[in-house]
Design a protein around this motif. Structure first.
Motif, short mmCIF file in Angstrom:
data_model
loop_
_atom_site.label_atom_id
_atom_site.label_comp_id
_atom_site.label_asym_id
_atom_site.label_seq_id
_atom_site.Cartn_x
_atom_site.Cartn_y
_atom_site.Cartn_z
N TYR A 153 0.84 -1.21 0.00
CA TYR A 153 0.00 0.00 0.00
C TYR A 153 0.87 1.25 0.00
CZ TYR A 153 -3.68 3.27 1.44
OH TYR A 153 -4.56 4.32 1.51
N TRP A 154 1.86 1.29 0.89
CA TRP A 154 2.70 2.48 1.00
C TRP A 154 3.63 2.63 -0.20
CZ3 TRP A 154 0.50 5.68 3.75
CH2 TRP A 154 0.09 5.47 5.07
N THR A 155 4.28 1.55 -0.61
CA THR A 155 5.29 1.69 -1.67
C THR A 155 4.65 2.00 -3.02
OG1 THR A 155 5.29 -0.72 -1.98
CG2 THR A 155 6.99 0.20 -0.54
N ARG A 156 3.53 1.38 -3.33
CA ARG A 156 2.91 1.61 -4.63
C ARG A 156 2.07 2.89 -4.66
NH1 ARG A 156 6.65 -0.26 -7.12
NH2 ARG A 156 6.75 -2.48 -7.56
N MET A 157 1.84 3.50 -3.51
CA MET A 157 1.13 4.78 -3.52
C MET A 157 1.92 5.83 -4.30
SD MET A 157 -0.25 7.01 -0.33
CE MET A 157 -1.14 5.61 0.33
N TRP A 158 3.26 5.69 -4.29
CA TRP A 158 4.08 6.65 -5.02
C TRP A 158 3.69 6.70 -6.49
CZ3 TRP A 158 7.20 7.41 -9.12
CH2 TRP A 158 8.05 8.52 -9.11
N THR A 159 3.27 5.57 -7.05
CA THR A 159 2.93 5.55 -8.47
C THR A 159 1.77 6.51 -8.78
OG1 THR A 159 1.34 3.72 -8.28
CG2 THR A 159 3.64 3.13 -8.62
N PHE A 160 0.91 6.74 -7.79
CA PHE A 160 -0.22 7.64 -7.99
C PHE A 160 0.12 9.10 -7.71
CE2 PHE A 160 -2.05 3.49 -6.93
CZ PHE A 160 -2.93 3.31 -8.00
N LEU A 161 1.29 9.32 -7.15
CA LEU A 161 1.67 10.68 -6.77
C LEU A 161 2.84 11.23 -7.57
CD1 LEU A 161 1.47 10.30 -2.86
CD2 LEU A 161 -0.34 11.02 -4.44
N GLY A 162 3.78 10.38 -7.94
CA GLY A 162 5.00 10.88 -8.53
C GLY A 162 5.27 10.51 -9.97
N SER A 163 4.26 9.98 -10.67
CA SER A 163 4.53 9.45 -12.02
C SER A 163 4.33 10.46 -13.14
CB SER A 163 3.69 8.19 -12.27
OG SER A 163 2.32 8.45 -12.06
N LEU B 115 3.05 16.08 -6.16
CA LEU B 115 4.45 15.88 -6.50
C LEU B 115 5.37 16.20 -5.33
CD1 LEU B 115 5.91 14.86 -8.97
CD2 LEU B 115 6.23 17.23 -9.71
N LEU B 116 5.00 17.17 -4.51
CA LEU B 116 5.81 17.52 -3.34
C LEU B 116 5.86 16.37 -2.34
CD1 LEU B 116 4.66 21.21 -2.77
CD2 LEU B 116 7.00 20.46 -3.29
N THR B 117 4.74 15.68 -2.13
CA THR B 117 4.75 14.55 -1.19
C THR B 117 5.55 13.38 -1.77
OG1 THR B 117 2.60 13.82 -2.08
CG2 THR B 117 2.57 15.12 -0.06
N ALA B 118 5.46 13.19 -3.09
CA ALA B 118 6.25 12.12 -3.73
C ALA B 118 7.74 12.40 -3.57
CB ALA B 118 5.87 12.00 -5.21
N ASN B 119 8.14 13.66 -3.75
CA ASN B 119 9.54 14.02 -3.59
C ASN B 119 9.99 13.91 -2.14
OD1 ASN B 119 9.85 14.55 -6.32
ND2 ASN B 119 9.36 16.71 -6.13
N ALA B 120 9.08 14.25 -1.22
CA ALA B 120 9.41 14.11 0.21
C ALA B 120 9.66 12.64 0.55
CB ALA B 120 8.27 14.67 1.06
N ARG B 121 8.85 11.76 -0.05
CA ARG B 121 9.03 10.32 0.17
C ARG B 121 10.42 9.87 -0.30
NH1 ARG B 121 10.67 6.31 0.90
NH2 ARG B 121 9.81 4.20 0.77
N ASN B 122 10.90 10.47 -1.37
CA ASN B 122 12.21 10.09 -1.89
C ASN B 122 13.36 10.62 -1.02
OD1 ASN B 122 11.05 8.80 -4.07
ND2 ASN B 122 11.23 10.58 -5.43
N ASN B 123 13.04 11.48 -0.07
CA ASN B 123 14.09 12.13 0.71
C ASN B 123 13.97 11.89 2.22
OD1 ASN B 123 15.75 13.88 -1.27
ND2 ASN B 123 13.64 14.29 -1.86
N VAL B 124 13.30 10.81 2.60
CA VAL B 124 13.23 10.46 4.04
C VAL B 124 13.97 9.14 4.26
CG1 VAL B 124 11.08 11.67 4.47
CG2 VAL B 124 10.99 9.29 3.74
#
Length: 358
Positions: A146-156, A349-358
């Motif tokens: 759920y958490w890892t694939r959520m990025w596909t809906f936010l950062g693609s 996109l900001l939340t997707a980028n934040a995910r990439n930087n935690v």
């Protein structure tokens, strides 16, 4: 035209680069190197253009050694090899014979032991009779999916829904295909029918849910798109339609697999309470707070909560402004942004980028 002969030729060339690069970088020659994931199973993504045949997505590599590289050196090697083999990303994980023998049944570990291809050294996994039962994969993997694939809906993609050029469309559709296949994995874990092969997973799900025509159409599309990313532009109406169809399937699949507790994730305001209700997860949280800096743990959790608010904030164009504000406040709390953001497109996109930087 993409053929198996072409794929095997190019893949072997890239495997040679991978193996040589890893061996040269390691302090001691590893006992074995495995190519894991789709490329290890012969189900990797490939596309062809005027230059030639290219892998798409990423390579997952497992190195069996008692002397792994330090994190910084591994990161440098990973980036160096990604450029050398012309791929977006390479993951490198290290295992000793002892640690690999202690692995528990998770999707990642089942795929490692049952779906990897030996590309160097001795097949220590087979020699030591190491395997895991896919039927024992637990519900924790549903949360991870759920958490890892959520990025596909936010950062693609960047910006609002729009007509996508070839490269934008290829990436967006590939990410949507990943989300569809994650939805399959959720259902298979629930039914205790998970297997390492993409094709076999798709076959089982479409047979089990053959009366659900929307699911079957999306799964058949996803398995083709995942392995042979298309090279065509995408109109805005098709982009938007695909996004919400896949999102609905993803949510429905999580609800099917996770049962009554799915409400704690599908209602973002309740997500934090799920962890407080489960003693094992709560104790694990306390452990991480003690072992690592509290600010780092809290920062990572709040980014996930922000992602969940943004994920559920857009329901086929209707924006939940309350969810947007809560996500924006969480990003401001940890200084990912300095001022409130009210746009779903920007905040996504900001939340997707934040995910990439935690």
């Amino acid at each position: 035209m993409i053929t198996e002969e072409k794929i095997n030729k190019v893949l072997q060339e890239k495997i040679g680069i991978l193996v040589n690069g890893i061996i040269e970088a390691m302090p001691i020659i590893p006992q074995a190197i495995y190519l894991v994931g789709g490329y290890g199973r012969g189900e990797g993504a490939w596309y062809e253009d005027e230059i030639g045949l290219h892998p798409y997505n990423d390579f997952d590599v497992a190195v069996i050694t008692d002397n792994p590289l330090e994190h910084d050196k591994t990161e440098a090697l990973r980036k160096q090899l990604a450029i050398a083999v012309d791929i977006k990303w390479i993951d490198i994980d290290y295992y000793s014979i002892n640690t690999i023998g202690l692995l528990t049944p998770t999707i990642h570990n089942v795929d490692l032991l049952g779906g990897g291809a030996l590309i160097y050294g001795k097949d220590v996994i087979k020699q030591n009779g190491l395997s895991l039962n896919p039927q024992e994969i637990g519900i924790q993997d549903l949360i991870i999916l759920y958490w890892t694939r959520m990025w596909t809906f936010l950062g693609s993609w960047e910006g609002a829904f729009h007509q996508l050029n070839v490269e934008e469309a290829r990436f967006f559709k590939n990410q949507m295909a990943k989300a569809v296949l994650a939805a399959c994995d959720m259902r298979l874990v629930k039914m205790q029918k998970y297997t390492t092969s993409y094709r076999e997973r798709a076959r089982i799900v479409t047979e089990e849910f053959k009366e659900d025509t929307n699911l079957c159409e999306l799964v058949e599309w996803a398995i083709k798109e995942k392995m042979r990313p298309s090279s065509s532009e995408m109109m805005v109406k098709h982009m938007e339609s695909l996004y919400f169809r896949v999102k609905d399937l993803f949510i429905d699949s999580f609800a099917f697999a996770f049962g009554v507790d799915a409400k704690f994730f599908l209602d973002p305001g309740k997500t934090k309470h799920y962890y407080l209700r489960h003693t094992k997860l709560y104790l694990r949280h306390i452990y991480y707070l003690i072992r690592y800096r509290k600010s780092k743990v809290t920062r990572g959790q709040d980014v996930f909560y922000a992602m969940n608010y943004v994920f559920h904030a857009n329901v086929r164009g209707a924006i939940n402004t309350s969810y947007i504000k809560k996500a924006s406040d969480l990003l401001m709390k940890h200084r990912f942004i300095n001022t409130p953001v009210n746009s779903w497109d920007e905040l996504r996109l900001l939340t997707a980028n934040a995910r990439n930087n935690v």
